[in-house]
Motif scaffolding. Structure first.
Motif, PDB file in Angstrom:
ATOM      1  N   PRO A 682       0.817  -1.235   0.000  1.00 57.28           N
ATOM      2  CA  PRO A 682       0.000   0.000   0.000  1.00 57.28           C
ATOM      3  C   PRO A 682       0.840   1.268   0.000  1.00 57.28           C
ATOM      4  N   LEU A 683       1.945   1.257   0.772  1.00 56.03           N
ATOM      5  CA  LEU A 683       2.813   2.431   0.817  1.00 56.03           C
ATOM      6  C   LEU A 683       3.489   2.660  -0.532  1.00 56.03           C
ATOM      7  N   LEU A 684       3.939   1.580  -1.175  1.00 57.26           N
ATOM      8  CA  LEU A 684       4.576   1.716  -2.484  1.00 57.26           C
ATOM      9  C   LEU A 684       3.568   2.201  -3.532  1.00 57.26           C
ATOM     10  N   ARG A 685       2.356   1.682  -3.470  1.00 61.52           N
ATOM     11  CA  ARG A 685       1.341   2.126  -4.421  1.00 61.52           C
ATOM     12  C   ARG A 685       1.029   3.605  -4.231  1.00 61.52           C
ATOM     13  N   ARG A 686       0.979   4.061  -2.981  1.00 56.93           N
ATOM     14  CA  ARG A 686       0.743   5.487  -2.737  1.00 56.93           C
ATOM     15  C   ARG A 686       1.867   6.339  -3.302  1.00 56.93           C
ATOM     16  N   THR A 687       3.092   5.857  -3.136  1.00 57.61           N
ATOM     17  CA  THR A 687       4.242   6.615  -3.648  1.00 57.61           C
ATOM     18  C   THR A 687       4.205   6.713  -5.164  1.00 57.61           C
ATOM     19  N   PHE A 688       4.077   5.569  -5.835  1.00 55.69           N
ATOM     20  CA  PHE A 688       4.093   5.582  -7.294  1.00 55.69           C
ATOM     21  C   PHE A 688       2.791   6.132  -7.866  1.00 55.69           C
ATOM     22  N   GLY A 689       1.714   6.089  -7.084  1.00 59.33           N
ATOM     23  CA  GLY A 689       0.448   6.657  -7.554  1.00 59.33           C
ATOM     24  C   GLY A 689       0.460   8.166  -7.617  1.00 59.33           C
ATOM     25  N   SER A 690       1.435   8.814  -6.934  1.00 58.25           N
ATOM     26  CA  SER A 690       1.520  10.271  -6.980  1.00 58.25           C
ATOM     27  C   SER A 690       2.186  10.774  -8.260  1.00 58.25           C
ATOM     28  N   PHE A 691       2.725   9.857  -9.072  1.00 56.52           N
ATOM     29  CA  PHE A 691       3.367  10.264 -10.321  1.00 56.52           C
ATOM     30  C   PHE A 691       2.307  10.609 -11.360  1.00 56.52           C
ATOM     31  N   HIS A 692       2.707  11.414 -12.340  1.00 54.09           N
ATOM     32  CA  HIS A 692       1.820  11.724 -13.451  1.00 54.09           C
ATOM     33  C   HIS A 692       1.639  10.483 -14.325  1.00 54.09           C
ATOM     34  N   VAL A 693       0.528  10.458 -15.041  1.00 49.34           N
ATOM     35  CA  VAL A 693       0.205   9.275 -15.856  1.00 49.34           C
ATOM     36  C   VAL A 693       1.309   8.961 -16.873  1.00 49.34           C
ATOM     37  N   PRO A 694       1.846   9.940 -17.623  1.00 52.04           N
ATOM     38  CA  PRO A 694       2.935   9.607 -18.559  1.00 52.04           C
ATOM     39  C   PRO A 694       4.158   9.006 -17.870  1.00 52.04           C
ATOM     40  N   GLU A 695       4.467   9.479 -16.660  1.00 49.10           N
ATOM     41  CA  GLU A 695       5.607   8.922 -15.934  1.00 49.10           C
ATOM     42  C   GLU A 695       5.344   7.467 -15.543  1.00 49.10           C
ATOM     43  N   ARG A 696       4.143   7.192 -15.069  1.00 49.79           N
ATOM     44  CA  ARG A 696       3.831   5.811 -14.694  1.00 49.79           C
ATOM     45  C   ARG A 696       3.884   4.895 -15.918  1.00 49.79           C
ATOM     46  N   ARG A 697       3.437   5.414 -17.055  1.00 49.63           N
ATOM     47  CA  ARG A 697       3.461   4.597 -18.269  1.00 49.63           C
ATOM     48  C   ARG A 697       4.901   4.281 -18.668  1.00 49.63           C
ATOM     49  N   GLN A 698       5.793   5.270 -18.611  1.00 47.62           N
ATOM     50  CA  GLN A 698       7.193   5.036 -18.987  1.00 47.62           C
ATOM     51  C   GLN A 698       7.876   4.086 -18.014  1.00 47.62           C
ATOM     52  N   LEU A 699       7.557   4.210 -16.734  1.00 56.36           N
ATOM     53  CA  LEU A 699       8.160   3.310 -15.757  1.00 56.36           C
ATOM     54  C   LEU A 699       7.667   1.877 -15.960  1.00 56.36           C
ATOM     55  N   ALA A 700       6.383   1.718 -16.311  1.00 58.14           N
ATOM     56  CA  ALA A 700       5.864   0.371 -16.582  1.00 58.14           C
ATOM     57  C   ALA A 700       6.547  -0.246 -17.789  1.00 58.14           C
ATOM     58  N   GLU A 701       6.759   0.565 -18.813  1.00 52.68           N
ATOM     59  CA  GLU A 701       7.446   0.055 -19.995  1.00 52.68           C
ATOM     60  C   GLU A 701       8.888  -0.330 -19.656  1.00 52.68           C
ATOM     61  N   ARG A 702       9.517   0.448 -18.785  1.00 48.32           N
ATOM     62  CA  ARG A 702      10.890   0.141 -18.409  1.00 48.32           C
ATOM     63  C   ARG A 702      10.958  -1.141 -17.586  1.00 48.32           C
ATOM     64  N   ALA A 703       9.988  -1.339 -16.697  1.00 46.06           N
ATOM     65  CA  ALA A 703       9.954  -2.569 -15.910  1.00 46.06           C
ATOM     66  C   ALA A 703       9.721  -3.778 -16.803  1.00 46.06           C
ATOM     67  N   ARG A 704       8.854  -3.630 -17.798  1.00 47.67           N
ATOM     68  CA  ARG A 704       8.579  -4.731 -18.723  1.00 47.67           C
ATOM     69  C   ARG A 704       9.830  -5.071 -19.523  1.00 47.67           C
ATOM     70  N   ALA A 705      10.561  -4.049 -19.948  1.00 43.79           N
ATOM     71  CA  ALA A 705      11.798  -4.296 -20.701  1.00 43.79           C
ATOM     72  C   ALA A 705      12.807  -5.043 -19.856  1.00 43.79           C
ATOM     73  N   GLY A 706      12.882  -4.737 -18.547  1.00 42.95           N
ATOM     74  CA  GLY A 706      13.802  -5.441 -17.675  1.00 42.95           C
ATOM     75  C   GLY A 706      13.453  -6.905 -17.548  1.00 42.95           C
ATOM     76  N   ARG A 707      12.167  -7.238 -17.471  1.00 43.78           N
ATOM     77  CA  ARG A 707      11.759  -8.636 -17.386  1.00 43.78           C
ATOM     78  C   ARG A 707      12.025  -9.383 -18.686  1.00 43.78           C
ATOM     79  N   ASP A 708      12.065  -8.624 -19.800  1.00 40.14           N
ATOM     80  CA  ASP A 708      12.268  -9.276 -21.092  1.00 40.14           C
ATOM     81  C   ASP A 708      13.738  -9.502 -21.417  1.00 40.14           C
ATOM     82  N   GLY A 709      14.648  -9.202 -20.482  1.00 36.80           N
ATOM     83  CA  GLY A 709      16.038  -9.557 -20.730  1.00 36.80           C
ATOM     84  C   GLY A 709      17.029  -8.436 -20.600  1.00 36.80           C
ATOM     85  N   ALA A 710      16.627  -7.306 -20.075  1.00 36.43           N
ATOM     86  CA  ALA A 710      17.579  -6.221 -19.874  1.00 36.43           C
ATOM     87  C   ALA A 710      18.552  -6.604 -18.776  1.00 36.43           C
ATOM     88  N   ALA A 711      19.698  -5.989 -18.787  1.00 39.08           N
ATOM     89  CA  ALA A 711      20.729  -6.316 -17.809  1.00 39.08           C
ATOM     90  C   ALA A 711      20.247  -6.017 -16.409  1.00 39.08           C
TER      91      ALA A 711
END
Length: 749
Positions: A682-711
């Motif tokens: 809940p605390l982490l969701r509150r922290t990341f929920g305060s970001f703007h929508v474009p920022e959350r979208r870019q961070l989600a894409e970055r997390a997905r790229a890491g799972r797909d084989g990024a260093a």
């Protein structure tokens, strides 16, 4: 000698029209109207070109203006038409109700006028809540409002109406039982005495205009002694009266005014257009809908008119009333949708508009000053909302802004500041104006502070400053003072700020006090204000905040740390707005001490690292190193999450653009045990929920790229080891475990 009783319903157009016909036929030589005798001198203004209804008589106690009562009038109010008739024909007219000087002295708050009069407490509950409900139900109507509207308000050709009303109310009062309300008994006793006074003066044709409920009580005259006994020994208070603008919105039941009408805008149509009111109203409906880009044509008007008349015929009613019209509008214009109906109710049924009062009406100097400024600056007083955009570089616009800020200082929120978009915030103010009739009382109350707006607002500001004990409240007040250009209040409030700041050691109070003062200093040139004295106060506040920061962030509860975090963010922005190198250096030094201390609460510690890294005082690698320490097992997961919240709250830009910070946070999250992750989610969701929508979208894409084989980031054990620092803990470990720690056990690898 004859007395003619005209029982009316307040704000009834049918009653008003029938009353005018009756007065023309009677040609009375005296007219008594239910109302406050204290306002008799103001009756002469009715009929003047500048006094435009809706307006209200305001009767108040000068010593305590908040104790006041309104007597509203619309153009179609029977009392208004009776008074206007008297003035046009030179007929003596006066109010005949129990004076408010007795009622205000005895009751708090005073009762508003009632539609047809008060009902005894001993009456049956149904009758007590609505004295005409029985008759409406017997006539086949679901509510009293519709029944009275069809029976009385849509009629305009019956001089026998008032005889029927008198007979009807006599029956109702007989069923209601004996009157037990002492106030109502006294009111009716006073009205009878006023009739006796008119008879003694030799008046031959006396017309009495009163609420329908009172007619039977005035028709049977008891002895004068019994009435005088009821009125003996009443308390009395000195009162004053004036005319004030009123609005149709305040005539409706929704406003809380007991003698209101459901649809004052519709009643205006009934008054203006008589039998053609339905057609004119439907035309206005079509015009309104077309203005809002909704489908409405002449064919719709014709069809709705036919449908409303058909509904009236089916219900055995002489003509279509408001119920039939609204049903027809809903079916024909709105296609059974509620949204257009809401628009119609607001714009046409209520039809909010504000009356006008001429300068010739006596009033207080403060009110005259405000009205003169409104007229000079061409700021129309309106009941509906009006948006204005002020460019403070223009002198006329600056004066308008000062006027609105000075009224706000007196608690009169005529204008409300709106968010400025697409324009320079330092030179533009966007206001939404809406005048409320209650502002008249607040202006009267504010008259104790001065006879002009500038004087009253300045005196009020000094009084607020003397009563304030918190530094943030004082600095916020100073911002209001300078926005309102109250120069006489600057010195005393500034002295108060200096006294309080010298005794304030709380870091949160010091930081909260900075933003208002910094805004004034930054934009002072726009308003031409002298900010030198404020700059010296700011210098002292910044120095004290820098000294207090390393110690004020220790030993805090989570709740206090959360509050301090908001104050820290606002205070940091204010200090940076100053663009002062000395202040910046001292501030960064204080933040660095707090960020490196293990005693600092994690929330402000995380924000301090964020500020230092974001402003280039620390390299990003240093911020990443502090983030990396969160992965240590010695750091409690909750403390790490709080540090992260303080570091990231409000913006994820750093994570989007900095790989080291991203990998450090990603590694910490991946290393959390399952139970700890669930607890902190809940605390982490509150922290990341305060970001703007474009920022959350870019961070989600970055997390997905890491799972797909990024260093992936390097594990903690693979980081470089500082042997010199590691050897320093060996003596401590030897003491703890009771053995000798061999320095040679540490080998360079």
């Amino acid at each position: 000698m004859s007395v003619h009783l005209f029982g009316i319903r307040h704000h009834g157009p049918g009653c008003a029209r029938s009353l005018l016909d009756a007065l023309h036929a009677l040609q009375p030589d005296c007219i008594l109207v239910e109302g406050p005798p204290e306002a008799d001198p103001l009756l002469a203004h009715v009929g003047e070109a500048g006094l435009v209804p809706p307006c209200a008589l305001l009767v108040y106690a000068p010593a305590a203006p908040q104790r006041a009562v309104f007597y509203p009038f619309a153009e179609y109010s029977p009392e208004w038409q009776a008074i206007r008739f008297a003035n046009e024909h030179g007929t003596p007219v006066r109010f005949c109700d129990l004076p408010q000087s007795h009622r205000l002295a005895e009751t708090q708050p005073p009762e508003d006028l009632d539609p047809v009069g008060a009902v005894p407490a001993s009456a049956p509950p149904a009758l007590r809540s609505d004295p005409l409900a029985w008759l409406a139900e017997a006539a086949g109507f679901s509510d009293t409002e519709t029944w009275w509207d069809h029976l009385v308000e849509q009629r305009s050709d019956s001089l026998d109406l008032f005889a029927a009303i008198a007979e009807m109310m006599t029956v109702v009062r007989e069923h209601a039982g004996a009157q037990e309300d002492l106030l109502e008994l006294r009111r009716e006793a006073y009205m009878r005495n006023m009739i006796r006074v008119a008879e003694k003066q030799g008046c031959q044709r006396i017309a009495v205009v009163c609420g329908a409920w009172h007619v039977p009580a005035l028709a049977s005259m008891p002895t004068a002694k019994s009435d005088n006994d009821l009125l003996k020994g009443l308390p009395k208070e000195k009162l004053a009266a004036t005319w004030t603008p009123w609005s149709y919105g305040r005539l409706s039941f929704a406003s809380g005014y007991g003698a209101g009408v459901v649809a004052p805008g519709w009643y205006q149509h009934v008054w203006d257009h008589r039998e053609q009111a339905s057609l004119h109203w439907l035309t206005d409906v079509a015009t309104l809908l077309r203005r809002h880009d909704l489908d409405a044509s002449s064919a719709h008007i014709i069809e709705a008119a036919r449908l409303s008349e058909t509904l009236a015929a089916l219900r055995d009613r002489p003509r279509a009333g408001l119920d039939e019209l609204m049903e027809a509008v809903r079916a024909v214009f709105c296609y059974d949708s509620e949204l257009p109906l809401q628009l119609i109710r607001r714009e046409l049924l209520v039809k909010d508009r504000l009356g006008e009062v001429p300068p010739s009406v006596p009033t207080l100097p403060l009110i005259q000053d405000v009205q003169a400024q409104q007229k000079r600056l061409r700021m129309a007083v309106r009941a509906d909302t009006l948006d204005i955009d002020l460019d403070l570089r223009q002198p006329a616009h600056l004066e308008k802004s000062v006027l609105l800020h000075r009224l706000a200082m007196l608690g009169i929120a005529w204008g409300r500041r709106q968010v400025v978009r697409g324009k320079s915030g330092s030179f533009h103010e966007l206001w939404r104006l809406a005048w409320e009739p209650e502002f008249a009382i607040r202006l009267i109350e504010a008259s104790v502070w001065g006879s002009t707006l500038e004087q009253a607002a300045g005196t009020r500001a000094v009084s607020r400053g003397a009563a304030a004990s918190e530094l943030s409240a004082l600095t916020g007040l100073m911002e209001e003072i300078l926005l309102a250009d109250l120069r006489a209040a600057v010195a005393p409030v500034m002295a108060r700020i200096q006294d309080v700041s010298a005794l304030t050691a709380d870091l949160g109070f010091l930081l909260a006090a900075l933003p208002p003062l910094v805004n004034v200093v930054r934009y002072g040139s726009v308003r031409g204000t002298d900010t030198d004295a404020l700059s010296r106060v700011i210098d002292g506040l910044v120095a004290r905040a820098c000294v207090a920061f390393p110690f004020g962030t220790r030993g805090l509860s989570d709740e206090a740390a959360t509050q301090l975090l908001a104050q820290l963010i606002a205070g940091d922005q204010a200090i940076r707005l100053l663009q002062d190198e000395e202040h910046g250096a001292a501030w960064f030094a204080a933040l660095e001490i707090g960020a490196r201390s293990e005693l600092t609460h994690p929330l402000p510690a995380g924000r301090a690292v964020r500020i230092l890294a974001e402003q280039g005082h620390w390299p990003m690698d240093e911020a990443a190193r502090h983030l990396g320490l969160l992965r240590s097992r010695t750091v409690a997961p909750l403390a790490a999450a709080q540090w992260l919240e303080g570091f990231l709250q409000g913006s994820g830009t750093l994570l989007v653009h900095n790989d080291a910070l991203w990998h450090a946070i990603d590694a910490w999250v991946l290393a959390l045990p399952a139970d700890s992750f669930t607890e902190l989610l809940p605390l982490l969701r509150r922290t990341f929920g305060s970001f703007h929508v474009p920022e959350r979208r870019q961070l989600a894409e970055r997390a997905r790229a890491g799972r797909d084989g990024a260093a992936a980031p390097a594990p903690l054990h693979a980081q470089a080891l500082d042997l010199e620092r590691a050897r320093r803990v060996l003596p401590v470990l030897a003491t703890i475990f009771g053995g000798a720690a061999a320095p040679e056990a540490m080998h360079d690898e």
